[in-house]
Structure formats: C-alpha cells, structure tokens
Design an enzyme around this catalytic site. Structure first.
Site, PDB file in Angstrom:
ATOM      1  N   GLN A 126     -19.738 -67.992  95.043  1.00 27.40           N
ATOM      2  CA  GLN A 126     -19.190 -69.072  95.858  1.00 27.40           C
ATOM      3  C   GLN A 126     -19.973 -69.190  97.162  1.00 27.40           C
ATOM      4  O   GLN A 126     -19.975 -68.270  97.975  1.00 27.40           O
ATOM      5  CB  GLN A 126     -17.712 -68.804  96.162  1.00 27.40           C
ATOM      6  CG  GLN A 126     -17.072 -69.789  97.115  1.00 27.40           C
ATOM      7  CD  GLN A 126     -15.630 -69.421  97.441  1.00 27.40           C
ATOM      8  OE1 GLN A 126     -15.040 -68.545  96.821  1.00 27.40           O
ATOM      9  NE2 GLN A 126     -15.057 -70.068  98.424  1.00 27.40           N
ATOM     10  N   GLY A 127     -20.642 -70.314  97.361  1.00 27.89           N
ATOM     11  CA  GLY A 127     -21.416 -70.534  98.575  1.00 27.89           C
ATOM     12  C   GLY A 127     -20.663 -71.407  99.559  1.00 27.89           C
ATOM     13  O   GLY A 127     -20.867 -72.625  99.606  1.00 27.89           O
ATOM     14  N   TYR A 128     -19.801 -70.787 100.336  1.00 28.26           N
ATOM     15  CA  TYR A 128     -19.010 -71.514 101.330  1.00 28.26           C
ATOM     16  C   TYR A 128     -19.418 -71.122 102.752  1.00 28.26           C
ATOM     17  O   TYR A 128     -20.020 -71.886 103.480  1.00 28.26           O
ATOM     18  CB  TYR A 128     -17.519 -71.248 101.114  1.00 28.26           C
ATOM     19  CG  TYR A 128     -16.855 -72.169 100.122  1.00 28.26           C
ATOM     20  CD1 TYR A 128     -17.583 -72.820  99.135  1.00 28.26           C
ATOM     21  CD2 TYR A 128     -15.485 -72.388 100.160  1.00 28.26           C
ATOM     22  CE1 TYR A 128     -16.974 -73.660  98.224  1.00 28.26           C
ATOM     23  CE2 TYR A 128     -14.864 -73.232  99.253  1.00 28.26           C
ATOM     24  CZ  TYR A 128     -15.608 -73.866  98.291  1.00 28.26           C
ATOM     25  OH  TYR A 128     -14.994 -74.701  97.403  1.00 28.26           O
ATOM     26  N   SER A 129     -19.102 -69.888 103.162  1.00 26.63           N
ATOM     27  CA  SER A 129     -19.334 -69.470 104.544  1.00 26.63           C
ATOM     28  C   SER A 129     -20.814 -69.474 104.898  1.00 26.63           C
ATOM     29  O   SER A 129     -21.683 -69.226 104.058  1.00 26.63           O
ATOM     30  CB  SER A 129     -18.770 -68.063 104.770  1.00 26.63           C
ATOM     31  OG  SER A 129     -17.366 -68.058 104.655  1.00 26.63           O
ATOM     32  N   SER A 161     -19.688 -63.102  97.914  1.00 27.82           N
ATOM     33  CA  SER A 161     -19.224 -62.015  97.050  1.00 27.82           C
ATOM     34  C   SER A 161     -19.844 -62.098  95.661  1.00 27.82           C
ATOM     35  O   SER A 161     -19.919 -63.180  95.061  1.00 27.82           O
ATOM     36  CB  SER A 161     -17.700 -62.056  96.919  1.00 27.82           C
ATOM     37  OG  SER A 161     -17.082 -61.933  98.178  1.00 27.82           O
ATOM     38  N   GLU A 244      -7.465 -69.665  95.211  1.00 26.25           N
ATOM     39  CA  GLU A 244      -8.035 -68.440  95.773  1.00 26.25           C
ATOM     40  C   GLU A 244      -6.982 -67.623  96.496  1.00 26.25           C
ATOM     41  O   GLU A 244      -6.882 -66.407  96.319  1.00 26.25           O
ATOM     42  CB  GLU A 244      -9.175 -68.781  96.732  1.00 26.25           C
ATOM     43  CG  GLU A 244      -9.778 -67.563  97.408  1.00 26.25           C
ATOM     44  CD  GLU A 244     -10.923 -67.908  98.348  1.00 26.25           C
ATOM     45  OE1 GLU A 244     -11.509 -66.966  98.904  1.00 26.25           O
ATOM     46  OE2 GLU A 244     -11.221 -69.095  98.525  1.00 26.25           O
ATOM     47  N   ASN A 385      -6.358 -64.551 108.590  1.00 24.11           N
ATOM     48  CA  ASN A 385      -4.900 -64.658 108.663  1.00 24.11           C
ATOM     49  C   ASN A 385      -4.452 -65.471 109.869  1.00 24.11           C
ATOM     50  O   ASN A 385      -3.404 -66.132 109.833  1.00 24.11           O
ATOM     51  CB  ASN A 385      -4.277 -63.262 108.677  1.00 24.11           C
ATOM     52  CG  ASN A 385      -4.271 -62.635 107.294  1.00 24.11           C
ATOM     53  OD1 ASN A 385      -4.908 -63.148 106.368  1.00 24.11           O
ATOM     54  ND2 ASN A 385      -3.548 -61.538 107.130  1.00 24.11           N
ATOM     55  N   GLU A 386      -5.245 -65.429 110.942  1.00 21.60           N
ATOM     56  CA  GLU A 386      -4.891 -66.259 112.107  1.00 21.60           C
ATOM     57  C   GLU A 386      -4.946 -67.739 111.744  1.00 21.60           C
ATOM     58  O   GLU A 386      -4.068 -68.524 112.125  1.00 21.60           O
ATOM     59  CB  GLU A 386      -5.845 -65.960 113.272  1.00 21.60           C
ATOM     60  CG  GLU A 386      -5.668 -64.579 113.899  1.00 21.60           C
ATOM     61  CD  GLU A 386      -6.333 -63.464 113.109  1.00 21.60           C
ATOM     62  OE1 GLU A 386      -6.176 -62.301 113.493  1.00 21.60           O
ATOM     63  OE2 GLU A 386      -7.020 -63.760 112.104  1.00 21.60           O
TER      64      GLU A 386
END
Length: 399
Positions: A126-129, A161, A244, A385-386
C-alpha cells in the site's frame, strides 16, 4: 450480533478449527509460534493454503470469488485463525485493494488482479504515506502525469508495510493541484519490479523488517492501471480505510496472548516459592486487559451488525482502531511485567542462575520485548489515534 445461539455456527467453527489443526501447513504454524519472521515463499505458502480452500478472501462476496460467508461466519473464521496461530493474512491484497477493485474497477481489471489476490499467488503493498504526508494524507505530492497511454509516476512512499514481499503496489497519486488538496488524487497501480522503482528496507525498533521506503523515478505504467475515475482516489481511500481500521481488532489473537501471559504468571520459578499471578497489582492489570478485549469485541460486533454483507464499515471504524491498538499495547506491556517481576522474584528467592537461563518467564522475555516494541507503532499507523479521536468527534458525534 449473537454468535452463541445458532448450532450451525458451532458446526462451522468446528470445521474451521479442524482445517487449521489438520490441513494447514504445520511448519508455518511452528515458525510463527517462535516469533520468527516468514520469508516471501513462506507467506505465499501460508496464504495459498487458505486460497486453495477458498478461504483467503473471507469477506468477499461470492460473485467476486469469496466464500459468501455471513458476517458471523467471517468473525468466527478470523477468531479461529488467530486462535490457531495462523500468520495474519497480509491485508493489503484481500482486505484493502481487493474490495476497491471489485467495487470500482472495470471487468478487465477484476479479471486481471482479483484471482491472484484471492488465491494467494500475488502479494500487494500500500503506497499511501509519504515523508511529508502521514496523518495529513491529503497533503501527498507523489505525482502521476498522463503521457499518452501511460502515467509517469514520481515520488516517495514511506512506512510501506510488506513491500519486500509484494509483486504489486497500489498508490494514491496527485494528478491535479488546482483544487482542494483532497481533490486531484488518483488511485493507481504499479508492479514492484518496474524500472525506476527502488525499495529501501526500514528496520524498526523491534528488530524486524516490516517497513520500507519505496521511491519512483519516472516509472511508466499503462493508463489502464488507474482504478476508477481520475481525481476520485481520495473517495476510494476512505472506503478502504474502513476495512483497514476494523482489521486491527484480532480478538482471537489478543485472547491467546492473554492466556499465554496468564500461564507465564502462574508458573513457579525453579527454586522459587511464589507465583506472579498471586500478586494483586499484576492480577489487576491482567483483569483490566481482559476487560479491554471484552469491550473491544462488543464494539466490533456492534459495528459489524450495522454493516450489510459485502459492505464497508463506516466512520465508526475509528472507534475500533483506537480500542484495538490501545488493547494491544496494554497486553504487550504485560509481557514486560512478567519478565521483569518474575526475575525480581527469582533474585529475592535466591533462585539458581539456571532459572534465569531457561525458566518459563525468561524464555519469553526477548520475544516479549520485541512484541512490546512492535505494538508501540499501532497507535500511529493506519491514521494516528489522535486523528481518530478527531474523526469520532466530527463525523460520529457531529460536534
């Protein structure tokens, strides 16, 4: 969602449990139980075993090659998979991109990619960040420029990942800078071995190679590697993130960890005279962790009860993400407690040095520390989580 009143569900559970006990590759279970990382070949072996059974794409509807299970059956399957110690299915294929493809892809794209995903033959990343776009994903600058019948990809993805095991990667790419930052983002796919793709391993504090940096330098892919409409990638990514964030629950695995911790704490060190489980402070921490998993399970069941079969969890998935990751950190902290407190008791009881070399607590001290360190990241990845608290306040509570 009541799982205990239907005899057919118990028959289903028994069938799943028998498969993992008798037909699943036992060498994979043994290696995973030792806490060792699997090779790419072993991951394919594990997931292909599920694929041949038709159980890898457990949540997919029948029309797309899934088993057509109800949500209750899917939940039981996940629970038994975790209980048996089966390696966690790499989610980037069956959980993330698979539903995107069968929901938004063309018939040709479905025929091309879905079989390899559901059969466990091909791995995905997965190429997101990006280095400057993590929690604020909409700020991504990875670009896809149309050039005739191709897109030219440039930029860097990070914290990717399992990319070292992947054959394909799906990316969010910017195709337009003229509007709001959520606009002009496109969902596009590439092979990992295309010319211009470079992978750099990132070794994390737990000593594992799970993450990577992936750089694209003028990588050309066919235009039909774009999924859905150009500029609609942000919409598709939100659909994916619901899947996810619920995938973090892993109730069966958490209960297995708690049982393991209880066994360690209930053992009397060689030459010692006391059990850690009898320590009131530790027993309270263990009880609180059990309650956290109970609360997580009830929340998962409530969220899934509101989802139609084959659909995606909604914004409430952010609640699961928070509870699941905090429970994981709470549980793995107990591994440190069992090792440290048992060691202190051993010294206090004048236990022989042999206990420190091979006792129950110390056997699991090193892998316990690794597991503890690994779960520190859970409250960061998948949307911190924030950020999830903000989503709950705005979209669930409408504050």
């Amino acid at each position: 969602m009541d799982l205990k009143t239907d005899p057919k569900l118990e028959e289903f559970r028994a069938d799943v449990r028998a498969f993992f006990a008798n037909d699943f590759p036992q060498d994979i279970l043994e290696k995973t139980a030792r806490g060792a990382s699997l090779t790419t070949a072993e991951i394919r072996k594990s997931e292909s075993a599920l694929g041949r059974k038709g159980w890898l794409a457990a949540a997919w509807p029948e029309e797309h090659g899934g088993p057509g299970w109800s949500l209750k059956e899917q939940y039981i399957f996940d629970e038994e998979l975790e209980r048996a110690g089966v390696p966690t299915v790499t989610p980037m294929g069956v959980v993330y991109v698979g539903p995107i493809l069968y929901t938004f892809g063309t018939d040709e794209q479905k025929a091309r990619w879905l079989p390899g995903i559901r059969e466990g033959r091909e791995g995905w990343a997965q190429g997101y960040s990006e280095p400057e776009a993590g929690s604020d994903l909409a700020s991504l600058q990875f670009s896809a420029v149309r050039d005739g019948d191709e897109y030219v990809l440039n930029g860097t993805k990070i914290w990717t990942s399992a990319a070292q095991h992947a054959d394909w990667i799906f990316c969010l790419a910017r195709t337009d800078n003229s509007g709001k930052k959520q606009e002009g983002i496109t969902f596009i796919i590439s092979e990992m071995d295309r010319p211009g793709v470079t992978l750099r391993p990132i070794i994390t504090i737990d000593g594992k190679h799970a993450l990577n940096q992936v750089t694209f330098d003028n990588v050309r892919v066919p235009a039909d590697y774009r999924i859905g409409e150009e500029g609609k990638g942000w919409t598709y990514s939100q659909f994916l993130l619901g899947h996810e964030r619920t995938s973090y629950a892993r109730i069966g695995g958490k209960r297995k960890q708690l049982a393991h911790i209880r066994a360690i704490a209930s053992a009397v060190p060689d030459g010692g005279n006391s059990r850690l489980i009898d320590d009131d402070a530790f027993a309270r921490k263990l009880a609180e962790a059990n309650l956290a998993v109970d609360a997580l399970e009830m929340t998962v069941l409530r969220v899934l009860s509101a989802v139609k079969d084959g659909g995606a969890p909604g914004k409430e998935a952010s609640i699961i993400k928070i509870l699941a990751t905090e429970a994981a950190q709470q549980i793995t902290t107990l591994y440190l407690d069992t090792a440290g407190l048992n060691a202190n008791r051993g010294f206090a009881d004048s236990v022989s040095p042999a206990w420190l070399e091979g006792g129950l607590a110390t056997q699991h001290a090193a892998p316990g520390v690794s597991t503890y360190l690994g779960t520190r990241a859970q409250s960061i990845y998948g949307g911190t989580n924030e950020i999830q608290h903000n989503i709950i306040a705005k979209r669930v509570l409408e504050l």
